[in-house]
Write an enzyme that holds these catalytic residues in place. Sequence first.
Site, PDB file in Angstrom:
ATOM      1  NE  ARG A  73      45.546  23.464  36.228  1.00  0.00           N
ATOM      2  CZ  ARG A  73      45.552  24.090  35.038  1.00  0.00           C
ATOM      3  NH1 ARG A  73      46.659  24.675  34.608  1.00  0.00           N
ATOM      4  NH2 ARG A  73      44.464  24.110  34.292  1.00  0.00           N
ATOM      5  CE  LYS A 225      64.930  19.135  53.242  1.00  0.00           C
ATOM      6  NZ  LYS A 225      64.173  19.110  51.990  1.00  0.00           N
TER       7      LYS A 225
END
Length: 905
Positions: A73, A225
Amino acid sequence: MSHPAPNQGLIRDYELPTPEPDSPFRPRKPYRFGTLCATVDNPDQKDQYGSSSVPIYQTSTFKGVDGQYDYTRSGNPTRSHLEHHIAKISSAGHAFAVSSGMAALDVILRLLKPGDEVIAGDDLYGGTNRLLTYLKTHGGVVVHHVDTTNPVNLHKYIKAGKTAMVLLESPTNPLLKIADLATIADQVKQRAPDALVVVDNTMMSPYLQRPLEYGADIVYDSATKYLSGHHDLMAGVITCNDDDLAKQIAFIINSIGNALTPFDCFLLLRGVKTLAIRMDRQQTSAMSVATMLDRLGFKVHYPGLTSHPGREIHERNADGYGAVLSFTTGDKALSERIVGATRLWGISVSFGCVNSLISLPCVMSHASIDAALRAERGLPEDLIRLCVGIEDPVDLIDDLEHALLEAGAITVSAGADQHQFVRATVPRGGASISRAVEKLAYNEHSARKKEDREWFVSAPGKVILFGEHAVVHGVTAIAGAVGLRCYGLSSPRHDGKVALSLMDLGNFSHEWVLDDLPWDAVTSIGVGDPHPDALDQRLVDAIQQRGLPLNIDQNAQAKAAAVAFLYLYMVMTHGGERPSFSFAVRSTLPVGAGLGSSASFSTCAATALLLLHQRISLPPLPEPSRTPDEHDPGHVHVSHEGRRALPRQVAEEVNHWTFVAEKILHGNPSGVDNSVAVYGGALAYTRPGFGRKSGMEGIQGFKSFRFLLTDSRVSRDTKKLVAGVTAKKLAEPAVVEHILDSIQSISNEARRALGDAELPRDALLSALAALIRENHAHLVALGVSHPVLEAIRTQAAAEPYGLSTKLTGAGGGGCAVTLIPDDVKDDVLHALVEGLTSSGYRPYLTSVGGSGLGVLSPYDPANYAVASSKREDADQQPSLREAFEAKGIEELTGWAEQRGRWLYV
């Protein structure tokens, strides 16, 4: 900076680390962008085995105490490689990879604190708008939405010490508007040095645009994207150069735990390697598609076209035009047919994939934005967005042409071969707002004809049938149009004055000399252009300070109405023409009783002003060949069961401007009152940000019912009542949440019943009566009723009436609404009305669910039955004004309906 054509790739050099020259006589040049993308190399993290591909460190923890990594993390070698690589191609000192583009924005917005102000564009990705709205509602952050195509538009919102962030998109999504990033960043820093300039660069990717080079503080991309390019992962990246900002961002990511997983980091690294070659192919094809659509006559939004208004600025910002474009067809149904007829273009949200996608933003990616807000921001419902992939452009264009042909948007040119297409005529009644306005409104290049007609308009009030108070907490409310209406009459005059008469607001009346109005404060809105999201506060202040009579401060309602009226009149003015006229307003609605009288007034004022400024036009009707007392139907008033006479485009334009007036009157309206006043019928409304599907939806097939509205004539403090429910919710959360859930169930059931065309009317009325009683009981439990409302309810429930009643609106006084079944006899109803009247209340027998905006068609002067002695010119048609102002409230509706053929939404 030079600007290559979209298919050429970059030609600029990058001053980024490259291998040292192997000879002092032949130094090596910096790598070009395509090479940087493909070369994943971090000198500080060499793989012990010399792997040519970055390994996946698929581990949550690392052994040891003093090592570089301890917990994934907080840090992971695979992610470190990715972040170094993203920084290298983004001209950034720091980069961070998180779980999605929205996660990236969430991290950035966590830098804000309550009271901070954010300036954002008015054409944003729907998810961005949703998150900003949440912060505005729950985080105490003030958000200003501004048209960022002109840097000057931001100036009045930039405040040193207040403005904490400016959030930009360029090109915007989905209208591809362009912002001058360098100029805006410079001007923001001059006016508010501590403000952060943040840019969503997803549409361009670092390959085509690097906003950090133009002064942006933070840049983020949805790496889902273009950076990934294959739609096989979710990821977001954040880049910056400031060390302190980087520390804050790293702290937030580590704290909330949304860093990108090792496997997704590996996938994203793999995708970035082909970024340059993918985008070269995609934007080459996008230019071909945009050119084809532009040639066919569609309105195309693509910065690569010479017609694009922001092309020159975009070429300063970027090294290519991108692979996303959008276009309008003139009709939403036509757009839906086009999207459905494609085969190669995948129907999906998102963009940046190797596969080409097609979508309807207002139905898909931007559906979370309220419909009224979309209209206000000028987002066309018929807009189609194309996201071009790497397929062969010949196949893409062929598939799109077939879809356009199948949908009826284009046709084969007469006398041409099968590959020559031309734009088909838009179906009647299907023109978009902008195109309709262009055709029907004033032509700026020609003389404008004087307006000598009177315009007689009307709009209904509204009641909340179900969901009052609970709607504040995210529960769906059901609102319906009331048969009681507001009426407005504009009468021409040519003496350089404009007059407003508000007979029901203290009989206020005033004339203004047009030249004396504060025109120096006006920024006119062009014909067909939407009003910006924010009011022009400079003009509002100027009207209040210099445009109102001195004695108006004693009449707060008239003052607010006059400001709204003058504001709309002045910003609509165009072409140097200032129409001179008188506008008189009457209302059969009780003013201030919570029945939407202000929205009804706003609708009448907006409609009259749009007609006077020749920004809308009524559809032509055939001249009646018979007198009304024979077979000509004359007045047509329908019960809003899907039938309309006024085109929806006209209604949408009126609704847009009505909402502007409502902002002046109420500050932050929901859009419900104005939508009901314009469209009539009934709608369901859910506030955004509460976990339920938000927005407004009309209830199709809603039937008109008789209701008795009883004005208690007891004032109510709406803010205090709303605050009381909120306090109760804080004190007894479980109890109130249970009540809210119950009211939501009532609204759901009412919505289903009202829209069920097959449900027998008697069964529907019986169901509504039971739901009314149940809803009122919950409102009583919330503490918003009042003894007078309970007295009205008891009186209506007593024998022989047995009717179901509930409060409507805020409660605490105000109005009660009583459902009148079809079988209630007139004498019984008359007795109830007399009893309520004798008790000191004011009952109104009316209907709910009828027509919306109405305009008296002016084509037959013979229908104007009352001549006026004040006629200035014998050639003018008879005036309605004398009779309009003389009629009593109880006879006004019947008299208005007899004036001739009305057109309704």
